[in-house]
Design an enzyme around this catalytic site. Structure first.
Site, PDB file in Angstrom:
ATOM      1  N   TYR A 136     -18.898 -13.472  -6.095  1.00 14.00           N
ATOM      2  CA  TYR A 136     -17.991 -12.859  -5.125  1.00 14.00           C
ATOM      3  C   TYR A 136     -18.610 -11.626  -4.466  1.00 14.00           C
ATOM      4  O   TYR A 136     -18.344 -11.350  -3.307  1.00 14.00           O
ATOM      5  CB  TYR A 136     -16.697 -12.414  -5.825  1.00 14.00           C
ATOM      6  CG  TYR A 136     -15.597 -13.436  -5.817  1.00 14.00           C
ATOM      7  CD1 TYR A 136     -15.761 -14.663  -6.444  1.00 14.00           C
ATOM      8  CD2 TYR A 136     -14.383 -13.171  -5.194  1.00 14.00           C
ATOM      9  CE1 TYR A 136     -14.740 -15.588  -6.457  1.00 14.00           C
ATOM     10  CE2 TYR A 136     -13.355 -14.096  -5.204  1.00 14.00           C
ATOM     11  CZ  TYR A 136     -13.533 -15.305  -5.831  1.00 14.00           C
ATOM     12  OH  TYR A 136     -12.526 -16.213  -5.834  1.00 14.00           O
ATOM     13  N   LYS A 186     -20.984 -21.708 -17.724  1.00  8.62           N
ATOM     14  CA  LYS A 186     -21.761 -22.901 -17.371  1.00  8.62           C
ATOM     15  C   LYS A 186     -23.195 -22.638 -17.852  1.00  8.62           C
ATOM     16  O   LYS A 186     -24.169 -22.700 -17.078  1.00  8.62           O
ATOM     17  CB  LYS A 186     -21.681 -23.142 -15.848  1.00  8.62           C
ATOM     18  CG  LYS A 186     -22.271 -24.460 -15.371  1.00  8.62           C
ATOM     19  CD  LYS A 186     -21.516 -25.698 -15.807  1.00  8.62           C
ATOM     20  CE  LYS A 186     -22.280 -26.959 -15.419  1.00  8.62           C
ATOM     21  NZ  LYS A 186     -21.694 -28.193 -15.980  1.00  8.62           N
ATOM     22  N   ASP A 242     -10.975 -17.878 -10.876  1.00  5.77           N
ATOM     23  CA  ASP A 242     -10.214 -18.165  -9.662  1.00  5.77           C
ATOM     24  C   ASP A 242      -9.749 -19.618  -9.677  1.00  5.77           C
ATOM     25  O   ASP A 242      -8.582 -19.929  -9.455  1.00  5.77           O
ATOM     26  CB  ASP A 242     -11.094 -17.898  -8.431  1.00  5.77           C
ATOM     27  CG  ASP A 242     -10.384 -18.214  -7.123  1.00  5.77           C
ATOM     28  OD1 ASP A 242      -9.217 -17.803  -6.978  1.00  5.77           O
ATOM     29  OD2 ASP A 242     -10.991 -18.876  -6.264  1.00  5.77           O
ATOM     30  N   ASP A 246      -5.667 -21.322 -10.665  1.00  7.29           N
ATOM     31  CA  ASP A 246      -4.857 -22.190  -9.792  1.00  7.29           C
ATOM     32  C   ASP A 246      -4.522 -23.488 -10.516  1.00  7.29           C
ATOM     33  O   ASP A 246      -3.407 -24.011 -10.433  1.00  7.29           O
ATOM     34  CB  ASP A 246      -5.619 -22.533  -8.496  1.00  7.29           C
ATOM     35  CG  ASP A 246      -5.284 -21.572  -7.348  1.00  7.29           C
ATOM     36  OD1 ASP A 246      -5.037 -20.381  -7.630  1.00  7.29           O
ATOM     37  OD2 ASP A 246      -5.274 -22.005  -6.184  1.00  7.29           O
TER      38      ASP A 246
HETATM   39  C1  IPM Z   1      -7.000 -15.034  -5.861  1.00  6.39           C
HETATM   40  C2  IPM Z   1      -7.329 -15.404  -4.438  1.00  6.39           C
HETATM   41  C3  IPM Z   1      -8.438 -14.486  -3.936  1.00  6.39           C
HETATM   42  C4  IPM Z   1      -9.666 -14.718  -4.807  1.00  6.39           C
HETATM   43  C5  IPM Z   1      -8.772 -14.658  -2.445  1.00  6.39           C
HETATM   44  C6  IPM Z   1      -7.566 -14.426  -1.559  1.00  6.39           C
HETATM   45  C7  IPM Z   1      -9.906 -13.772  -1.998  1.00  6.39           C
HETATM   46  O1  IPM Z   1      -7.679 -16.750  -4.366  1.00  6.39           O
HETATM   47  O2  IPM Z   1      -6.606 -13.865  -6.099  1.00  6.39           O
HETATM   48  O3  IPM Z   1      -7.108 -15.893  -6.733  1.00  6.39           O
HETATM   49  O4  IPM Z   1     -10.458 -15.624  -4.552  1.00  6.39           O
HETATM   50  O5  IPM Z   1      -9.826 -13.952  -5.765  1.00  6.39           O
HETATM   51 MG    MG Z   2      -7.405 -17.831  -6.172  1.00  6.96          MG
END
Ligand code: IPM
Ligand code: MG
Length: 347
Positions: A136, A186, A242, A246
């Site tokens: 990142y 990984k 990240d 999700d």
């Molecule tokens: C999260 C989001 C962010 C990330 C984006 C909006 C930059 O997906 O907080 O998970 O990738 O960290």
């Molecule tokens: Mg995210």
């Protein structure tokens, strides 16, 4: 109790409003809210997604309640002007390195999960995601090679001190829960991950009571849907965290339910739902504010030290769900404000 409220883009303002109503209903002595622009909204007003005034307000607060950033109208801007840079900038500038993303299935919601109810019902995990490093924040660019091909590149790296401090957060969290920590990497392919694994093993010596395991990220993605009940605390890097968080949200039933805390070495923290700005439903009053309300509960717990109040808010959300109140994300018809009202009644 100085709280910066950065509602941001898309559904951010709608869901944040409900969380603010909940905070105000607790009648906390000395609660002072300061609003500031962030994300695409800030870009349109000031030419920058994270204006210096907003950063200063955030820096001088005890905690930040954050909505969401992201605006399709900004997608073709230079990267440093895009709304997402605001949240990345806040994380970096304020040293918010530890991201806690709890995922558990609320009673009565076992059927909402994409998984079989008996599999989903066992989910009670916490993802501890490193937030200040990894691919990142490495150097990146798009360059033209000698033969004329264009090449995109992003540098992935972790220094040992960065891994060590997030490993400590993971071990301490596991100590306070069921005593199990799974480090996800990984290491079979990436040197960054090899160092990650080595450092996590070194830190483990300080936590003999915690049972440590390691898992490759591809396997972790598979295990999260096969048998998520095996996980207590997962500690991982920025990119893998990240993605897995999700995924964990859909295992729980809806991304509209997952809260998060981004913590620094001090008490300053930023609290946000993990769902993002959802431009497709923005302004329609149908977004589920529960993830933001639950983020406000984490704010009460981690930045203000008000554990009892945090638990009270979480119980009100759980009761609201148990009573059958459902947003569109869960196949129901309750709108944003109606869900907020329902939570407030139970509070
Ligand atoms: C999260 C989001 C962010 C990330 C984006 C909006 C930059 O997906 O907080 O998970 O990738 O960290
Ligand atoms: Mg995210």
């Amino acid at each position: 109790m100085k709280i910066a409220v950065l509602a941001g883009d898309g559904i951010g303002p709608e869901v944040t409003r409900e969380a603010v109503r909940v905070l105000e209903a607790l009648s906390l002595p000395g609660l002072a809210l300061t609003y500031a622009d962030v994300g695409g909204v800030a870009y349109h007003r000031t030419g920058h997604p994270l204006p210096p005034e907003t950063l200063e307000i955030a820096r001088n607060s005890d905690a930040i309640l954050f909505g969401a950033v992201g605006d399709p109208a900004c997608d073709s801007l230079e990267r440093h002007l895009r709304p997402e840079q605001a949240i990345l900038g806040l994380r970096k500038e304020l040293g918010l390195f530890a991201n806690l993303r709890p995922a558990r299935v609320f009673k009565g919601l076992e059927d909402a999960s994409a998984l079989r109810p008996e599999v989903a019902g066992a989910i009670d995990l916490l993802i501890v995601r490193e937030l200040n490093g990894d691919v990142y924040f490495g150097e990146k660019g798009i360059r033209t090679l000698a033969d004329g091909r264009r090449q995109g590149w992003d540098m992935m790296s972790y220094a040992d001190d960065e891994v060590r401090r997030i490993a400590h957060v993971g071990f301490k969290a596991a100590q306070g829960r069921r005593g199990k920590l799974c480090s996800v990497d990984k290491a079979n392919v990436l040197e960054t991950s090899q160092l990650w694994r080595d450092v996590v093993c070194e830190v483990a010596a300080e936590y003999p009571q915690v049972e440590l395991s390691h898992m490759y990220v591809d396997n972790a993605a598979m295990q999260l849907v096969r048998n998520p009940g095996q996980f207590d605390v997962i500690v991982t890097g920025n990119l893998f965290g990240d993605i897995l968080s999700d995924q964990a949200s859909m295992c729980v039933g809806s991304i509209g339910l997952l809260a998060s805390a981004s913590l620094s070495e001090g008490t300053l923290g930023l609290y946000e739902p993990i769902h993002g700005s959802a431009p497709d439903i923005a302004g329609q009053g149908k977004a589920n504010p529960m993830a933001t309300v639950l983020s406000a509960a984490m704010l009460l717990r981690h930045s203000l030290g008000l554990e009892a109040k945090a638990a009270q808010v979480e119980a009100a959300v759980a009761k609201t769900l148990a009573d059958g109140v459902r947003g569109a994300d869960l196949g129901g018809s309750h709108g944003t404000v109606a869900i907020g009202d329902a939570i407030l009644e139970r509070l």
